[in-house]
Design a protein around this motif. Structure first.
Motif, PDB file in Angstrom:
ATOM      1  N   LEU A  18     -19.056 -12.413 -13.203  1.00 21.84           N
ATOM      2  CA  LEU A  18     -19.104 -11.298 -14.142  1.00 21.84           C
ATOM      3  C   LEU A  18     -18.997  -9.976 -13.394  1.00 21.84           C
ATOM      4  O   LEU A  18     -18.262  -9.068 -13.803  1.00 21.84           O
ATOM      5  CB  LEU A  18     -20.390 -11.350 -14.960  1.00 21.84           C
ATOM      6  N   GLN A  19     -19.704  -9.857 -12.280  1.00 17.46           N
ATOM      7  CA  GLN A  19     -19.632  -8.639 -11.468  1.00 17.46           C
ATOM      8  C   GLN A  19     -18.222  -8.424 -10.929  1.00 17.46           C
ATOM      9  O   GLN A  19     -17.739  -7.286 -10.888  1.00 17.46           O
ATOM     10  CB  GLN A  19     -20.617  -8.715 -10.309  1.00 17.46           C
ATOM     11  N   VAL A  20     -17.563  -9.501 -10.519  1.00 18.19           N
ATOM     12  CA  VAL A  20     -16.185  -9.403 -10.015  1.00 18.19           C
ATOM     13  C   VAL A  20     -15.274  -8.870 -11.108  1.00 18.19           C
ATOM     14  O   VAL A  20     -14.458  -7.967 -10.880  1.00 18.19           O
ATOM     15  CB  VAL A  20     -15.696 -10.772  -9.484  1.00 18.19           C
ATOM     16  N   THR A  21     -15.411  -9.402 -12.309  1.00 18.38           N
ATOM     17  CA  THR A  21     -14.580  -8.967 -13.432  1.00 18.38           C
ATOM     18  C   THR A  21     -14.786  -7.477 -13.721  1.00 18.38           C
ATOM     19  O   THR A  21     -13.814  -6.730 -13.887  1.00 18.38           O
ATOM     20  CB  THR A  21     -14.910  -9.795 -14.688  1.00 18.38           C
ATOM     21  N   VAL A  22     -16.033  -7.053 -13.757  1.00 16.78           N
ATOM     22  CA  VAL A  22     -16.329  -5.651 -14.039  1.00 16.78           C
ATOM     23  C   VAL A  22     -15.798  -4.756 -12.919  1.00 16.78           C
ATOM     24  O   VAL A  22     -15.197  -3.704 -13.189  1.00 16.78           O
ATOM     25  CB  VAL A  22     -17.843  -5.445 -14.250  1.00 16.78           C
ATOM     26  N   CYS A  23     -15.979  -5.163 -11.682  1.00 17.08           N
ATOM     27  CA  CYS A  23     -15.484  -4.364 -10.548  1.00 17.08           C
ATOM     28  C   CYS A  23     -13.964  -4.228 -10.583  1.00 17.08           C
ATOM     29  O   CYS A  23     -13.437  -3.151 -10.299  1.00 17.08           O
ATOM     30  CB  CYS A  23     -15.934  -4.974  -9.229  1.00 17.08           C
ATOM     31  N   LYS A  24     -13.267  -5.293 -10.922  1.00 16.36           N
ATOM     32  CA  LYS A  24     -11.801  -5.223 -11.013  1.00 16.36           C
ATOM     33  C   LYS A  24     -11.372  -4.225 -12.080  1.00 16.36           C
ATOM     34  O   LYS A  24     -10.458  -3.425 -11.863  1.00 16.36           O
ATOM     35  CB  LYS A  24     -11.218  -6.600 -11.334  1.00 16.36           C
ATOM     36  N   GLU A  25     -12.037  -4.278 -13.242  1.00 18.98           N
ATOM     37  CA  GLU A  25     -11.703  -3.346 -14.321  1.00 18.98           C
ATOM     38  C   GLU A  25     -12.000  -1.908 -13.915  1.00 18.98           C
ATOM     39  O   GLU A  25     -11.203  -1.004 -14.175  1.00 18.98           O
ATOM     40  CB  GLU A  25     -12.481  -3.712 -15.584  1.00 18.98           C
ATOM     41  N   GLN A  26     -13.136  -1.692 -13.279  1.00 15.08           N
ATOM     42  CA  GLN A  26     -13.504  -0.344 -12.849  1.00 15.08           C
ATOM     43  C   GLN A  26     -12.550   0.184 -11.781  1.00 15.08           C
ATOM     44  O   GLN A  26     -12.189   1.359 -11.793  1.00 15.08           O
ATOM     45  CB  GLN A  26     -14.929  -0.322 -12.311  1.00 15.08           C
ATOM     46  N   ALA A  27     -12.151  -0.674 -10.858  1.00 14.84           N
ATOM     47  CA  ALA A  27     -11.225  -0.251  -9.797  1.00 14.84           C
ATOM     48  C   ALA A  27      -9.874   0.141 -10.390  1.00 14.84           C
ATOM     49  O   ALA A  27      -9.272   1.124  -9.959  1.00 14.84           O
ATOM     50  CB  ALA A  27     -11.066  -1.364  -8.767  1.00 14.84           C
ATOM     51  N   GLU A  28      -9.426  -0.603 -11.380  1.00 13.76           N
ATOM     52  CA  GLU A  28      -8.150  -0.275 -12.034  1.00 13.76           C
ATOM     53  C   GLU A  28      -8.265   1.061 -12.765  1.00 13.76           C
ATOM     54  O   GLU A  28      -7.358   1.889 -12.707  1.00 13.76           O
ATOM     55  CB  GLU A  28      -7.745  -1.380 -12.997  1.00 13.76           C
ATOM     56  N   TRP A  29      -9.386   1.287 -13.443  1.00 11.94           N
ATOM     57  CA  TRP A  29      -9.593   2.562 -14.124  1.00 11.94           C
ATOM     58  C   TRP A  29      -9.600   3.709 -13.112  1.00 11.94           C
ATOM     59  O   TRP A  29      -8.962   4.740 -13.337  1.00 11.94           O
ATOM     60  CB  TRP A  29     -10.910   2.546 -14.900  1.00 11.94           C
ATOM     61  N   ALA A  30     -10.319   3.527 -12.019  1.00 10.97           N
ATOM     62  CA  ALA A  30     -10.393   4.560 -10.995  1.00 10.97           C
ATOM     63  C   ALA A  30      -9.007   4.831 -10.403  1.00 10.97           C
ATOM     64  O   ALA A  30      -8.683   5.976 -10.083  1.00 10.97           O
ATOM     65  CB  ALA A  30     -11.370   4.156  -9.899  1.00 10.97           C
ATOM     66  N   ARG A  31      -8.200   3.800 -10.284  1.00  8.37           N
ATOM     67  CA  ARG A  31      -6.838   3.966  -9.757  1.00  8.37           C
ATOM     68  C   ARG A  31      -6.000   4.810 -10.728  1.00  8.37           C
ATOM     69  O   ARG A  31      -5.292   5.736 -10.313  1.00  8.37           O
ATOM     70  CB  ARG A  31      -6.187   2.602  -9.526  1.00  8.37           C
ATOM     71  N   THR A  32      -6.063   4.495 -12.028  1.00  4.63           N
ATOM     72  CA  THR A  32      -5.260   5.244 -13.000  1.00  4.63           C
ATOM     73  C   THR A  32      -5.750   6.683 -13.152  1.00  4.63           C
ATOM     74  O   THR A  32      -4.947   7.574 -13.439  1.00  4.63           O
ATOM     75  CB  THR A  32      -5.262   4.560 -14.383  1.00  4.63           C
ATOM     76  N   GLU A  33      -7.043   6.911 -12.951  1.00  4.95           N
ATOM     77  CA  GLU A  33      -7.602   8.260 -13.057  1.00  4.95           C
ATOM     78  C   GLU A  33      -7.531   9.029 -11.732  1.00  4.95           C
ATOM     79  O   GLU A  33      -8.045  10.149 -11.656  1.00  4.95           O
ATOM     80  CB  GLU A  33      -9.060   8.185 -13.528  1.00  4.95           C
ATOM     81  N   LYS A  34      -6.945   8.405 -10.724  1.00  4.31           N
ATOM     82  CA  LYS A  34      -6.788   9.022  -9.400  1.00  4.31           C
ATOM     83  C   LYS A  34      -8.133   9.429  -8.790  1.00  4.31           C
ATOM     84  O   LYS A  34      -8.284  10.499  -8.200  1.00  4.31           O
ATOM     85  CB  LYS A  34      -5.837  10.204  -9.461  1.00  4.31           C
ATOM     86  N   ARG A  35      -9.098   8.540  -8.925  1.00  3.46           N
ATOM     87  CA  ARG A  35     -10.426   8.760  -8.344  1.00  3.46           C
ATOM     88  C   ARG A  35     -10.542   7.873  -7.104  1.00  3.46           C
ATOM     89  O   ARG A  35     -11.131   6.793  -7.136  1.00  3.46           O
ATOM     90  CB  ARG A  35     -11.503   8.449  -9.357  1.00  3.46           C
ATOM     91  N   THR A  36      -9.952   8.334  -6.039  1.00  2.48           N
ATOM     92  CA  THR A  36      -9.783   7.533  -4.831  1.00  2.48           C
ATOM     93  C   THR A  36     -11.111   7.113  -4.214  1.00  2.48           C
ATOM     94  O   THR A  36     -11.299   5.936  -3.887  1.00  2.48           O
ATOM     95  CB  THR A  36      -8.954   8.318  -3.801  1.00  2.48           C
ATOM     96  N   PHE A  37     -12.023   8.043  -4.038  1.00  2.00           N
ATOM     97  CA  PHE A  37     -13.292   7.700  -3.395  1.00  2.00           C
ATOM     98  C   PHE A  37     -14.056   6.669  -4.220  1.00  2.00           C
ATOM     99  O   PHE A  37     -14.587   5.691  -3.680  1.00  2.00           O
ATOM    100  CB  PHE A  37     -14.149   8.947  -3.180  1.00  2.00           C
ATOM    101  N   LEU A  38     -14.094   6.859  -5.530  1.00  2.00           N
ATOM    102  CA  LEU A  38     -14.768   5.907  -6.409  1.00  2.00           C
ATOM    103  C   LEU A  38     -14.106   4.538  -6.333  1.00  2.00           C
ATOM    104  O   LEU A  38     -14.780   3.511  -6.239  1.00  2.00           O
ATOM    105  CB  LEU A  38     -14.765   6.426  -7.848  1.00  2.00           C
ATOM    106  N   ARG A  39     -12.775   4.511  -6.343  1.00  2.00           N
ATOM    107  CA  ARG A  39     -12.045   3.238  -6.247  1.00  2.00           C
ATOM    108  C   ARG A  39     -12.370   2.529  -4.945  1.00  2.00           C
ATOM    109  O   ARG A  39     -12.607   1.311  -4.919  1.00  2.00           O
ATOM    110  CB  ARG A  39     -10.534   3.465  -6.347  1.00  2.00           C
TER     111      ARG A  39
END
Length: 65
Positions: A18-39
């Motif tokens: 479940l944590q892996v799934t959430v992290c993948k979704e969050q990383a993709e969001w951070a990528r589209t929002e250009k939030r490099t440090f967060l990603r």
């Protein structure tokens, strides 16, 4: 942290997946929002989860990007 040579128990494994799934979704969001440090922070956590699951090639490939 788990003892050397032990395996993850089913309830813990489900929680890690479940944590892996959430992290993948969050990383993709951070990528589209250009939030490099967060990603990068999220991907580091994701790599740690892969290491915990003993999926070493996936963790290493994620850290190499």
């Amino acid at each position: 942290m788990q003892a050397s040579g032990s395996t993850l128990h089913a309830p813990h494994l489900v929680f890690v997946f479940l944590q892996v799934t959430v992290c993948k979704e969050q990383a993709e969001w951070a990528r589209t929002e250009k939030r490099t440090f967060l990603r990068q922070r999220i991907e580091l956590r994701l790599a740690a989860l892969y290491l915990q699951m003993q999926d070493y090639p996936t963790a290493l490939s994620l850290l190499g990007t």
